[in-house]
Design an enzyme around this catalytic site. Structure first.
Site, PDB file in Angstrom:
ATOM      1  CG  ASN A  42      -0.316  -0.025   2.549  1.00  0.00           C
ATOM      2  OD1 ASN A  42       0.645  -0.745   2.774  1.00  0.00           O
ATOM      3  ND2 ASN A  42      -0.858   0.740   3.481  1.00  0.00           N
ATOM      4  CD  GLU A  44      -1.397   5.403   4.731  1.00  0.00           C
ATOM      5  OE1 GLU A  44      -2.001   4.505   5.338  1.00  0.00           O
ATOM      6  OE2 GLU A  44      -0.812   6.335   5.319  1.00  0.00           O
ATOM      7  CB  CYS A  53      -5.484  -1.379  -1.201  1.00  0.00           C
ATOM      8  SG  CYS A  53      -6.740  -0.417  -0.334  1.00  0.00           S
ATOM      9  CD  GLU A  55      -5.475  -5.872  -0.203  1.00  0.00           C
ATOM     10  OE1 GLU A  55      -6.064  -6.265   0.809  1.00  0.00           O
ATOM     11  OE2 GLU A  55      -5.013  -4.716  -0.320  1.00  0.00           O
ATOM     12  CB  CYS A  86     -10.893  -2.549   1.799  1.00  0.00           C
ATOM     13  SG  CYS A  86     -10.320  -2.021   0.161  1.00  0.00           S
ATOM     14  CB  CYS A  89      -9.060  -4.831  -2.233  1.00  0.00           C
ATOM     15  SG  CYS A  89      -7.888  -3.446  -2.200  1.00  0.00           S
TER      16      CYS A  89
END
Length: 127
Positions: A42, A44, A53, A55, A86, A89
């Site tokens: 990930n 940010e 993310c 994934e 999440c 994802c």
């Protein structure tokens, strides 16, 4: 495919996560139909909606290398046991696997936990 190998690679790549806001590092590893393995972590952004993310990063790398069918995904965070994807994802994973779903591998205190995507995203949207 040895799922422990995927988890080890997800662990390793989680070390490169850029998470200065949440401090929640995540690594992911996918295996494509070709058998090739792709990782992502990930990263940010101060504009939180631009955060990516792990994934989706791993799947994007697989796509950039010509893969369109993901066979399995391992997800790891040093900050959480059983780091499940999440909702966004889950839907992206769904886009790149067949109707039978794929194995989603996480790590718990008891070892690897393997669930099918169809279990964690029931009645998923597919064209």
């Amino acid at each position: 495919m040895d799922y422990q190998v995927l988890m080890d690679k997800a662990k390793e790549v989680s070390k490169f996560a850029y998470a200065p806001y949440s401090h929640f590092a995540v690594g992911a590893c996918v295996v494509g139909e070709s058998g090739n393995i792709y990782t992502g972590c990930n990263f940010e952004n101060s504009s939180f909606g631009l955060t990516i993310c792990a994934e989706r990063n791993a799947i994007g790398t697989a796509i950039a290398n010509g893969e369109k069918n993901i066979q399995a995904i391992a997800i790891y965070s040093p900050n959480s046991q059983d780091c499940s994807p999440c909702g966004a994802c889950r839907q992206v994973i769904s886009e790149f696997c067949g109707p039978e779903g794929i194995d989603v591998i996480t790590l718990t205190s008891e070892g690897l936990k393997i669930r099918n995507l169809n279990e964690i995203l029931p009645e998923r949207f597919r064209l």
